[in-house]
Scaffold this active site. Sequence first.
Site, PDB file in Angstrom:
ATOM      1  N   GLY A 125      33.735 -33.532 -12.542  1.00  0.00           N
ATOM      2  CA  GLY A 125      33.282 -34.872 -13.122  1.00  0.00           C
ATOM      3  C   GLY A 125      31.922 -34.797 -13.655  1.00  0.00           C
ATOM      4  N   SER A 126      31.600 -35.698 -14.731  1.00  0.00           N
ATOM      5  CA  SER A 126      30.280 -35.877 -14.848  1.00  0.00           C
ATOM      6  C   SER A 126      29.779 -37.164 -15.727  1.00  0.00           C
ATOM      7  CB  SER A 126      29.797 -34.684 -15.733  1.00  0.00           C
ATOM      8  OG  SER A 126      30.441 -34.595 -16.984  1.00  0.00           O
ATOM      9  N   ASN A 176      29.433 -41.602 -15.232  1.00  0.00           N
ATOM     10  CA  ASN A 176      28.334 -42.288 -14.486  1.00  0.00           C
ATOM     11  C   ASN A 176      28.261 -41.777 -13.148  1.00  0.00           C
ATOM     12  OD1 ASN A 176      27.627 -45.472 -13.381  1.00  0.00           O
ATOM     13  ND2 ASN A 176      26.139 -44.415 -14.776  1.00  0.00           N
ATOM     14  N   GLY A 196      30.050 -39.640 -11.315  1.00  0.00           N
ATOM     15  CA  GLY A 196      29.899 -38.202 -10.807  1.00  0.00           C
ATOM     16  C   GLY A 196      28.380 -37.625 -11.173  1.00  0.00           C
ATOM     17  N   PHE A 233      43.035 -38.370 -15.471  1.00  0.00           N
ATOM     18  CA  PHE A 233      42.957 -36.922 -15.785  1.00  0.00           C
ATOM     19  C   PHE A 233      43.188 -35.895 -14.481  1.00  0.00           C
ATOM     20  CE2 PHE A 233      39.624 -38.799 -18.832  1.00  0.00           C
ATOM     21  CZ  PHE A 233      40.435 -38.766 -19.857  1.00  0.00           C
ATOM     22  N   ALA A 243      26.938 -47.446  -9.540  1.00  0.00           N
ATOM     23  CA  ALA A 243      26.522 -46.306  -9.647  1.00  0.00           C
ATOM     24  C   ALA A 243      25.058 -46.232  -9.976  1.00  0.00           C
ATOM     25  CB  ALA A 243      27.230 -45.499 -10.746  1.00  0.00           C
ATOM     26  N   LYS A 269      40.730 -52.964  -5.330  1.00  0.00           N
ATOM     27  CA  LYS A 269      39.689 -53.848  -5.790  1.00  0.00           C
ATOM     28  C   LYS A 269      39.318 -54.056  -7.283  1.00  0.00           C
ATOM     29  CE  LYS A 269      36.393 -50.694  -6.643  1.00  0.00           C
ATOM     30  NZ  LYS A 269      35.172 -50.662  -7.427  1.00  0.00           N
ATOM     31  N   ARG A 277      32.187 -52.791 -14.178  1.00  0.00           N
ATOM     32  CA  ARG A 277      32.566 -52.617 -15.450  1.00  0.00           C
ATOM     33  C   ARG A 277      33.974 -53.191 -15.666  1.00  0.00           C
ATOM     34  NH1 ARG A 277      33.663 -46.172 -15.283  1.00  0.00           N
ATOM     35  NH2 ARG A 277      31.625 -46.203 -14.565  1.00  0.00           N
ATOM     36  N   LYS A 322      35.537 -45.059 -18.539  1.00  0.00           N
ATOM     37  CA  LYS A 322      36.784 -45.421 -18.625  1.00  0.00           C
ATOM     38  C   LYS A 322      36.941 -46.684 -17.518  1.00  0.00           C
ATOM     39  CE  LYS A 322      38.529 -42.513 -21.688  1.00  0.00           C
ATOM     40  NZ  LYS A 322      38.851 -42.974 -22.994  1.00  0.00           N
TER      41      LYS A 322
END
Length: 363
Positions: free
Chosen positions: A16-17, A19, A21, A104, A160, A212, A276, A305
């Site tokens: 995963g890459s 925010n 990740g 995913f 993050a 949460k 977010r 997401k």
Amino acid sequence: MKAEEFPDKYKVAVIGSGNWGSVAAKLIASNTLNYNIFHDEVRMWVFDETLPSGEKLSNVINQTNINVKYLPGIELGRNVIADPDLDTTVRDANMLVFVTPHQFVDGVCKRLAGKLRGDVEAISLIKGMEVKVDGPHMISYVISKQLGVNCCVLMGANIADEIAEEKFSEATLGYSENKEVADRWARLFATPYFAVTTIQDVEGVELCGTLKNVVAIAAGFVDGLDMGTNSKAAIMRIGLNEMRAFSKRLFPSVREDTFFESCGVADLIATCFGGRNRKVAEAFAIHGGKRPFKELEAEMLQGQKLQGVSTAKEVYEVLESNRWFDSFPLFRTIHEICIGSLPPSAIVHYKAEVHPSSFQQKL
């Protein structure tokens, strides 16, 4: 040098890459250089995409050492290698860090099945669950079941971008049995600005991190309605109670003190004020629920997401199948607002039908 040239060292791969990740890769990369039990190189799987410049994201990350789309302005560490090929990312790795959107995970695990080393350990930074015919499954369970590996979890009050800027934060690492493995994961993540505490409660830690996000949706509705701090505090308190009650019903072994760790009340506070999910839910309420979450997500998050809306749906399905609606009025109301069955104002009006003392008794 290749990992097989260091047979006694642990090789880390980040799956995963986005925010979070990218921030995880930054934390890990600093520690693989600092501790000789780890191989220096950290491979990070990038679901490749073409940037407006016409360049591939993975190429730009490797050229600049910055994830220009999901974590602009922050260097990841020269030992982070972006890899668009999942198979080569995990090749030779025996410590796998999962940090993709939760929807995913199933597909990623199916692609990895049968391709891993026999000594692989995994950790999930993913906040969400899957609801199957036989009931709800936590993401750590999905990873463990499909890949035949032990899977710890890392959750906490972790906005993050703030961690990327090396502002102090803390996290909770949940494990099931092996304290030695948990301590190794803690060493991989912990830095002077990122404190990690271990606790023997995988399900409790993971459910806190998952639920949460649902409460944060409610907090966003309150902000969008301009209801003020008192209303938001009440929603957060009720939400924490429902998080606790829901977790204990699914897994009676969940520890009470888990809710007072970073993964619990601290993460709830951080997400309800700075995450977010709160941000997009606020916009949803401002628009009176007339603009769907998918549209707002695409407009506001630049490829990231939301987890809260999909998790609210999954929680609702669990409530429905178990006939638990009466015990979890907030969780039920959040989902019904998200799908347009109720207006955003229902987030505060629903409680008028329930006397506070009876509400507590149901929990």
